[in-house]
Design a protein around this motif. Structure first.
Motif, PDB file in Angstrom:
ATOM      1  N   LEU A  99       0.830  -1.206   0.000  1.00 14.09           N
ATOM      2  CA  LEU A  99       0.000   0.000   0.000  1.00 14.09           C
ATOM      3  C   LEU A  99       0.864   1.255   0.000  1.00 14.09           C
ATOM      4  O   LEU A  99       0.599   2.215  -0.734  1.00 14.09           O
ATOM      5  CB  LEU A  99      -0.917   0.007   1.218  1.00 14.09           C
ATOM      6  CG  LEU A  99      -2.000  -1.067   1.299  1.00 14.09           C
ATOM      7  CD1 LEU A  99      -2.740  -0.967   2.630  1.00 14.09           C
ATOM      8  CD2 LEU A  99      -2.977  -0.956   0.145  1.00 14.09           C
ATOM      9  N   GLU A 100       1.882   1.256   0.847  1.00 13.72           N
ATOM     10  CA  GLU A 100       2.708   2.447   1.025  1.00 13.72           C
ATOM     11  C   GLU A 100       3.566   2.766  -0.197  1.00 13.72           C
ATOM     12  O   GLU A 100       3.945   3.924  -0.396  1.00 13.72           O
ATOM     13  CB  GLU A 100       3.621   2.254   2.243  1.00 13.72           C
ATOM     14  CG  GLU A 100       2.859   2.189   3.558  1.00 13.72           C
ATOM     15  CD  GLU A 100       3.722   1.711   4.705  1.00 13.72           C
ATOM     16  OE1 GLU A 100       3.278   1.796   5.861  1.00 13.72           O
ATOM     17  OE2 GLU A 100       4.840   1.224   4.449  1.00 13.72           O
ATOM     18  N   ASN A 101       3.870   1.758  -0.988  1.00 10.26           N
ATOM     19  CA  ASN A 101       4.773   1.969  -2.125  1.00 10.26           C
ATOM     20  C   ASN A 101       4.052   1.839  -3.462  1.00 10.26           C
ATOM     21  O   ASN A 101       3.751   2.848  -4.113  1.00 10.26           O
ATOM     22  CB  ASN A 101       5.949   0.993  -2.020  1.00 10.26           C
ATOM     23  CG  ASN A 101       6.835   1.290  -0.826  1.00 10.26           C
ATOM     24  OD1 ASN A 101       7.597   2.239  -0.834  1.00 10.26           O
ATOM     25  ND2 ASN A 101       6.727   0.480   0.223  1.00 10.26           N
ATOM     26  N   GLN A 102       3.767   0.622  -3.894  1.00  8.09           N
ATOM     27  CA  GLN A 102       3.191   0.430  -5.218  1.00  8.09           C
ATOM     28  C   GLN A 102       1.852   1.141  -5.404  1.00  8.09           C
ATOM     29  O   GLN A 102       1.611   1.759  -6.445  1.00  8.09           O
ATOM     30  CB  GLN A 102       3.028  -1.068  -5.502  1.00  8.09           C
ATOM     31  CG  GLN A 102       4.332  -1.778  -5.841  1.00  8.09           C
ATOM     32  CD  GLN A 102       5.064  -2.311  -4.628  1.00  8.09           C
ATOM     33  OE1 GLN A 102       4.877  -1.820  -3.516  1.00  8.09           O
ATOM     34  NE2 GLN A 102       5.885  -3.314  -4.831  1.00  8.09           N
ATOM     35  N   VAL A 103       0.979   1.052  -4.399  1.00  6.48           N
ATOM     36  CA  VAL A 103      -0.350   1.639  -4.560  1.00  6.48           C
ATOM     37  C   VAL A 103      -0.281   3.163  -4.554  1.00  6.48           C
ATOM     38  O   VAL A 103      -0.909   3.836  -5.386  1.00  6.48           O
ATOM     39  CB  VAL A 103      -1.314   1.127  -3.474  1.00  6.48           C
ATOM     40  CG1 VAL A 103      -2.657   1.850  -3.557  1.00  6.48           C
ATOM     41  CG2 VAL A 103      -1.520  -0.380  -3.626  1.00  6.48           C
ATOM     42  N   VAL A 104       0.479   3.728  -3.637  1.00  2.23           N
ATOM     43  CA  VAL A 104       0.611   5.186  -3.592  1.00  2.23           C
ATOM     44  C   VAL A 104       1.261   5.702  -4.872  1.00  2.23           C
ATOM     45  O   VAL A 104       0.817   6.695  -5.460  1.00  2.23           O
ATOM     46  CB  VAL A 104       1.407   5.627  -2.345  1.00  2.23           C
ATOM     47  CG1 VAL A 104       1.744   7.120  -2.428  1.00  2.23           C
ATOM     48  CG2 VAL A 104       0.614   5.334  -1.078  1.00  2.23           C
ATOM     49  N   ASP A 105       2.306   5.029  -5.347  1.00  2.04           N
ATOM     50  CA  ASP A 105       2.952   5.435  -6.602  1.00  2.04           C
ATOM     51  C   ASP A 105       1.950   5.417  -7.757  1.00  2.04           C
ATOM     52  O   ASP A 105       1.925   6.334  -8.593  1.00  2.04           O
ATOM     53  CB  ASP A 105       4.127   4.502  -6.920  1.00  2.04           C
ATOM     54  CG  ASP A 105       5.320   4.726  -6.006  1.00  2.04           C
ATOM     55  OD1 ASP A 105       5.365   5.769  -5.320  1.00  2.04           O
ATOM     56  OD2 ASP A 105       6.202   3.849  -5.965  1.00  2.04           O
ATOM     57  N   PRO A 139      -2.954  14.574  -6.428  1.00  2.00           N
ATOM     58  CA  PRO A 139      -1.787  15.390  -6.791  1.00  2.00           C
ATOM     59  C   PRO A 139      -0.612  15.059  -5.884  1.00  2.00           C
ATOM     60  O   PRO A 139      -0.792  14.613  -4.745  1.00  2.00           O
ATOM     61  CB  PRO A 139      -2.284  16.817  -6.563  1.00  2.00           C
ATOM     62  CG  PRO A 139      -3.352  16.693  -5.528  1.00  2.00           C
ATOM     63  CD  PRO A 139      -4.023  15.365  -5.784  1.00  2.00           C
ATOM     64  N   ARG A 140       0.571  15.289  -6.388  1.00  2.00           N
ATOM     65  CA  ARG A 140       1.765  14.965  -5.603  1.00  2.00           C
ATOM     66  C   ARG A 140       1.959  15.908  -4.420  1.00  2.00           C
ATOM     67  O   ARG A 140       2.856  15.693  -3.604  1.00  2.00           O
ATOM     68  CB  ARG A 140       2.995  14.952  -6.503  1.00  2.00           C
ATOM     69  CG  ARG A 140       2.952  13.828  -7.531  1.00  2.00           C
ATOM     70  CD  ARG A 140       4.222  13.712  -8.340  1.00  2.00           C
ATOM     71  NE  ARG A 140       4.124  12.648  -9.339  1.00  2.00           N
ATOM     72  CZ  ARG A 140       4.422  11.371  -9.113  1.00  2.00           C
ATOM     73  NH1 ARG A 140       4.857  11.004  -7.922  1.00  2.00           N
ATOM     74  NH2 ARG A 140       4.289  10.474 -10.077  1.00  2.00           N
ATOM     75  N   VAL A 169      -2.460   9.868   0.932  1.00  2.34           N
ATOM     76  CA  VAL A 169      -2.905   9.099  -0.229  1.00  2.34           C
ATOM     77  C   VAL A 169      -3.202   7.657   0.174  1.00  2.34           C
ATOM     78  O   VAL A 169      -4.232   7.076  -0.204  1.00  2.34           O
ATOM     79  CB  VAL A 169      -1.846   9.120  -1.347  1.00  2.34           C
ATOM     80  CG1 VAL A 169      -2.219   8.153  -2.475  1.00  2.34           C
ATOM     81  CG2 VAL A 169      -1.679  10.532  -1.892  1.00  2.34           C
ATOM     82  N   GLN A 170      -2.311   7.094   0.973  1.00  2.31           N
ATOM     83  CA  GLN A 170      -2.483   5.696   1.382  1.00  2.31           C
ATOM     84  C   GLN A 170      -3.808   5.473   2.105  1.00  2.31           C
ATOM     85  O   GLN A 170      -4.523   4.502   1.824  1.00  2.31           O
ATOM     86  CB  GLN A 170      -1.331   5.279   2.302  1.00  2.31           C
ATOM     87  CG  GLN A 170      -1.462   3.853   2.836  1.00  2.31           C
ATOM     88  CD  GLN A 170      -0.534   3.588   4.002  1.00  2.31           C
ATOM     89  OE1 GLN A 170       0.505   4.247   4.131  1.00  2.31           O
ATOM     90  NE2 GLN A 170      -0.897   2.658   4.853  1.00  2.31           N
ATOM     91  N   ILE A 171      -4.154   6.359   3.028  1.00  5.18           N
ATOM     92  CA  ILE A 171      -5.371   6.139   3.813  1.00  5.18           C
ATOM     93  C   ILE A 171      -6.632   6.602   3.085  1.00  5.18           C
ATOM     94  O   ILE A 171      -7.745   6.223   3.480  1.00  5.18           O
ATOM     95  CB  ILE A 171      -5.276   6.839   5.185  1.00  5.18           C
ATOM     96  CG1 ILE A 171      -5.189   8.361   5.033  1.00  5.18           C
ATOM     97  CG2 ILE A 171      -4.113   6.292   5.986  1.00  5.18           C
ATOM     98  CD1 ILE A 171      -5.232   9.113   6.342  1.00  5.18           C
TER      99      ILE A 171
END
Length: 323
Positions: free
Chosen positions: A69-75, A84-85, A92-94
């Motif tokens: 979740l913290e890496n692939q999904v957020v990316d 937006p970044r 974004v994760q939550i």
């Protein structure tokens, strides 16, 4: 100066270490999501797949999901413009509902739908009738174009009973789970080993779960497994200092420490982290500069022995004899 124990636990559990056991888990999640995206893009409904991620308690399964979740999904959310970044990765994760993790808290079908609604942030997840709850769940799935449902703590779900009334309830649960798959929404079941027996007890779900995601315990006699474990411990010792928990790096690679940690937790990385967390709390009590052997011994007592993972303390033995 020692920090508050609660603060230490909080920061410790924010530590993430990338290790080879994560790769097949994350690859499997990617495969299921790509299948779902193809269904959504083409409008052609095909049956989705269900995968299983099963292992002993505290093996590191939930950590593998969180890392995804913290890496692939957020990316992904940034790349496709869902957020937006300028929005933080944590927010974004939550907030994202591309991959929804549902922690199961009960064994009934109604509790299943309530847990799903809570995972979507529904303000009123209560209800006593299944069909209205199911309708709301489908509305969330369609609104957010959810690509993957991950059910954690699957062992709580009632899916296998021999008593007639309980068997009927279990069959209904299976039918609803199959309904997600038939509608083209992939599922991952996460839980301890007993959960695998429950889920696979129904041949229809079992056939659809054509792949279990490997998450094995390591074998210290194998050089590759030993390197994975030692790398994990070495990086964790460094990160304790990087995260500001201790003034110096903790050297968990010194002498026989890796083998003793491994023996204490039976080769599971998640359990190794919990033992080291318990040791870190002991070191913090002393306001120590780092976590040392004596703290690991106490951590073994507090975690491994207390949870009956092992009946003796390897740190207190030399050549198999207690000292």
């Amino acid at each position: 100066m020692a920090i508050d124990a609660g603060d230490l636990i909080f920061e410790f559990r924010r530590i993430r270490i990338n290790h080879p056991l994560l790769a097949p888990v994350h690859s499997a999640f990617d495969t299921l999501r790509q299948l779902r995206r193809k269904i959504l893009q083409t409008g052609v409904r095909v049956e989705a797949s269900a995968y299983g991620l099963f292992s002993v308690s505290q093996a590191g399964k939930t950590g593998a999901v969180l890392s995804y979740l913290e890496n692939q999904v957020v990316d992904y959310c940034y790349e496709v413009g869902l957020f937006p970044r300028t929005i933080s990765r944590y927010d974004v994760q939550i907030s994202q509902r591309v991959v929804v993790v549902v922690t199961l808290t009960g064994e009934t079908l109604i509790s299943l739908y309530k847990d799903i609604l809570e995972a979507y942030g529904d303000p009123r997840p209560e209800g006593s009738r299944i069909d209205p709850l199911a309708t709301r769940v489908r509305a969330y799935i369609n609104h957010f174009n959810t690509e993957l449902l991950i059910f954690d703590e699957t062992q709580h779900l009632r899916v296998a009973f021999s008593v007639s009334t309980a068997m009927l309830a279990a069959q209904k649960a299976h039918d609803r789970l199959k309904g997600f798959l038939l509608a083209g929404l992939p599922i991952v079941f996460v839980g301890i080993e007993v959960a695998e027996k429950k889920i696979m007890s129904d041949q229809q779900v079992g056939l659809r779960s054509f792949r279990n995601i490997p998450f094995p315990k390591l074998d210290y006699s194998k050089p590759g497994d030993r390197k994975v474990f030692e790398d994990f411990c070495g990086i964790l010792g460094l990160k304790l200092a990087v995260h500001g928990l201790f003034r110096k790096r903790s050297n968990f690679l010194q002498g026989d420490l890796p083998s003793l940690i491994f023996e204490s937790v039976d080769g599971y990385l998640g359990r190794a982290a919990r033992l080291i967390e318990a040791a870190a709390l002991r070191a913090n009590d002393e306001d120590a500069d780092c976590v040392e052997r004596r703290h690991l011994s106490l951590g073994c007592e507090d975690f491994a022995i207390a949870n009956k993972l092992i009946s003796y303390n390897p740190f207190e033995q030399v050549g198999g004899v207690a000292i």
